[in-house]
Structures are given as C-alpha cells and as structure tokens.
Design an enzyme around this catalytic site. Structure first.
Site, PDB file in Angstrom:
ATOM      1  CG  ASP A   1       9.411  -2.068   3.749  1.00  0.00           C
ATOM      2  OD1 ASP A   1       8.691  -2.488   4.847  1.00  0.00           O
ATOM      3  OD2 ASP A   1       9.755  -1.541   2.886  1.00  0.00           O
TER       4      ASP A   1
ATOM      5  CG  ASP B   1      12.632  -1.114  -8.297  1.00  0.00           C
ATOM      6  OD1 ASP B   1      13.355  -0.690  -9.530  1.00  0.00           O
ATOM      7  OD2 ASP B   1      13.368  -0.856  -7.085  1.00  0.00           O
TER       8      ASP B   1
ATOM      9  CB  SER C   1      15.675   3.931  -2.593  1.00  0.00           C
ATOM     10  OG  SER C   1      16.721   3.427  -0.961  1.00  0.00           O
TER      11      SER C   1
ATOM     12  NE  ARG D   1       6.489  -0.855   3.023  1.00  0.00           N
ATOM     13  CZ  ARG D   1       6.693   0.224   2.679  1.00  0.00           C
ATOM     14  NH1 ARG D   1       5.695   0.737   2.063  1.00  0.00           N
ATOM     15  NH2 ARG D   1       7.542   0.824   1.841  1.00  0.00           N
TER      16      ARG D   1
END
Length: 407
Positions: A128, A17, A182, A99
């Site tokens: 996210d 990605d 994922s 994050r």
C-alpha cells in the site's frame, strides 16, 4: 528538520494507527493536519472518525468524510472488471483498486486547502505504501510524502499503545494486545492477513471470515439470478435497474448468503516478499463470472483471446500501484473498445460457495452465437463442412513438411 511541511492531508481511518499518526505529525512536525476519511463501503460508521479528529484538535473545516462508493465502483471497480483482471490468476484486487481513489482525493484536498504534504498509515513492508505514493506523485510530482512507519521508532504494538496513552488517545480494548489478524475492507472485498494467518499450512480459522457465510451452512436450495450488462458494465439484477454501488452491494448480500468468494492466497508482493492472506469478495466473484459469461456470446474470438493475454499485465499494474500510468490507460482504452457490444443477460446459479453461469442471451445486434451454424442437425447450407478439408490442409502444411524432414 529540513523541508518541514506546514499543512498535511492524512488518510485517516480513526483507528489506533492513524490516530497515533495524527498526533505524531502534530508533535514531530508541528504542522496543521487535515484528515480525510473515505467511505468506500467498508461497512463501518465513520462519524466516530470525525469525533476522534475533533478530540485531537482538528477543526471541522479540516475534517473531510466523503461518501465515494458510487465513484469507487463506477470509475475504478467496473473498469477493472471489464478487463477480467486477476492478479496471479486468482486475486480480484479489492485492496489495490481502492488506493488510487484515496490518493486522488488526498491530492485534490491538498490543492484545495493549500497543503504541501500528504501522509498515509501504510507500513514499510507492504504494497500500500507503493500504491499510495505512486498515486500522489503521478498527480502532484512535487508533493511531500510523509510515511510515519518508515520514520518513527514506534516499531511494536506495545510502543504504539504507550504513545497513545501518553497523549490521551483512546485505545480500544480489543487492541490492548496483539491482534489475531489485521483487516482492510471496502465495498468490493475484505482482506485479512497477519498473525493467525502467517503459517500457510494452517487452515484459516472460521472467526476470520466476516463477509461470507460458511458454504457448508449455506442454503440447501440453489438460488437463480440474472445480471443485465450494457457495454461491459452491470446495470440490473433480476431485471431491477441498479446504480453501480447498489448493484455490487446487492451481489455482496447474495454472495454472503451462499458462501461465495473466499480465497486463501499466498501472493508475491511488489516489495519482494511472499505473504499469505484471506480475501472475501462475494459480489465481485459473482460479477466476474457473469461478465465472462456475457463475453462468451458477444466478444469476437480474437478480441477475447487478446484480452486474456492483456489481463495479467493489467492486473499487475493495478496490484503494483500504476493506475495512473500511461500503460494502464492505454490498456484501458483497448479493453473499453472491446466492450462496446458486451450487452445482454446472464443467468447464474448460486449454491454452497459456487456461482455458475447456467444461461446467457443477447439481442441479435450483439450476439455472435448462431444456432444455425453450430447445430448438429441440418444446417440448411449455413456451413459447408467440405470447406474444413482445405482449412485443415493449409494449417497442416508446415507440420507435414516438418514430418517429412524428420523422416
């Protein structure tokens, strides 16, 4: 294209990605790309990310691969653990807490190299994107943010692979088709979601688990460990002093062996939908239980109960991406103040998926537990039981008045 950025710092994993995003930024915006890859203890070799970036024309001076494990645990995980934060009463916030650090370093690198934009690989359906971008804007209100998943037309795995092949981007064989689920990983946890996990009625397949052994196959003999705390933070295991990252890594190993820390959760995302995920937080689960254990001895009742009221709000702020908000900082100040005397040792029993506190002790300077007061034996005048009568009558006064009125 208006306001076209000249230089972009991309949060880059080296996976399919973000490799596609890297090339897309180059072709769509015609800008320089700086890649930033954070080692947060995800357990993967990160040098391949460097080689992939180099293969796509990124000069070495624009490739940043940084070991942030100690900073991650000391400045993000431990402060969160002081709060006993659990989102919706269960989730230890393993993805959420990573994050802010990534966002901070991206902005710092942007400032260092004169970049005018940052980019991430989060999709338009998840949390996210919110967490990254709230962090960006808190630290640089004027930064331009590029979120490719909200802009491009590569809306399927097939289109993503076609773009990759068109631009000679290596596609791992296990990605040539629909991935079964994922994952996201760091030193605190691994999360898995999507595909085989999307039906909340179906049990999580064994192959999804990567950080914990099956509790049914865990050792038949329990293991006992101790964790030492100083001012609310863990500092040693079994008497061995350890840095924050090393301490969490050691607990991860112990938790894996005993199958501790699995959580199957249907949660409420900040963007509005419900999602089902499987979280594995072996070391964090042990640590959380131990921290509460030492607080039982050292934290005053009023402070402890207030902390329990604040913890859900604190957890929600982290989950929603408000780490850099003034309200989170205010709560942190109160929580950290409560931890001044949270010092002592906890003994835990690890056995087949469970971590149980079986002992705790603290020096007299920190300990609020008194055997002399609580004993059922002769307390030598430490507590006059006759005092309880007036205490009860005062607390019963309003109830007695209500009872007479009803009569």
């Amino acid at each position: 294209m208006t306001d076209t950025p000249k230089k972009v710092v991309l949060a880059y994993s080296g996976g399919l990605d973000t490799s596609v995003i890297l090339k897309w930024l180059q072709t769509e915006y015609g800008c320089e790309v700086i890649t930033f890859t954070a080692d947060l203890g995800q357990g993967e070799e990160l040098e391949p990310a460097r080689r992939k970036a180099e293969a796509m024309g990124i000069p070495d001076k624009h490739i940043f691969i940084e070991d942030l494990r100690e900073e991650f645990v000391a400045d993000y995980v431990f402060p969160m653990m002081r709060a006993n934060a659990l989102y919706e009463g269960l989730y230890l916030l393993g993805t959420s807490i990573a994050r802010p650090l990534i966002s901070k370093r991206q902005i710092e690198i942007a400032h260092k190299l004169g970049a005018d934009a940052v980019s991430h690989g989060a999709t338009g359906k998840g949390n996210d994107q919110v967490r990254f971008e709230l962090g960006y804007y808190a630290l640089d209100p004027d930064i331009k943010v590029i979120a490719p998943w909200r802009e491009w037309d590569l809306t399927s795995r097939t289109k993503l692979i076609e773009f990759a092949e068109q631009h000679q981007i290596a596609v791992p064989k296990d990605k040539r088709g629909e991935a079964p689920f994922s994952t996201d990983a760091n030193l605190l946890h691994t999360s898995s979601e999507g595909k085989v996990l999307e039906d909340p009625w179906e049990e999580t397949p064994d192959y999804v688990y990567s950080r914990t052994d099956n509790p049914e196959d865990a050792p038949d003999t329990p293991e006992y460990i101790t964790i030492d705390f100083e001012h609310g933070d863990g500092v040693a295991i079994n008497g061995e002093p350890l840095s924050p990252a090393d301490l969490l890594a050691k607990l991860n190993d112990l938790g894996k062996t005993h199958g501790i820390g699995r959580l199957d959760l249907v949660e409420n995302r900040f963007v509005g939908m419900k999602s089902r995920g499987m979280y594995e937080t072996p070391g964090g689960t042990i640590y959380h239980i131990a921290h509460r254990g030492i607080e039982q001895l050292t934290l005053d009742r009023g402070a402890a109960h207030l902390k329990d009221e604040l913890a859900p709000r604190y957890a929600e702020l982290i989950y929603n991406g408000f780490w850099f908000s003034p309200e989170r900082e205010m709560l942190q100040a109160a929580i950290d103040h409560s931890q001044r005397n949270v010092t002592g040792t906890v003994r835990l029993k690890l056995y087949k998926g469970l971590a149980q506190v079986v002992g705790r002790k603290a020096d007299v300077a920190f300990n609020l537990y008194s055997e002399d007061v609580v004993t059922f034996e002769d307390d030598a005048g430490s507590y006059d039981q006759r005092d309880a009568e007036g205490f009860i009558k005062l607390n019963a006064l309003r109830l007695r008045l209500l009872g007479r009125r009803k009569g």
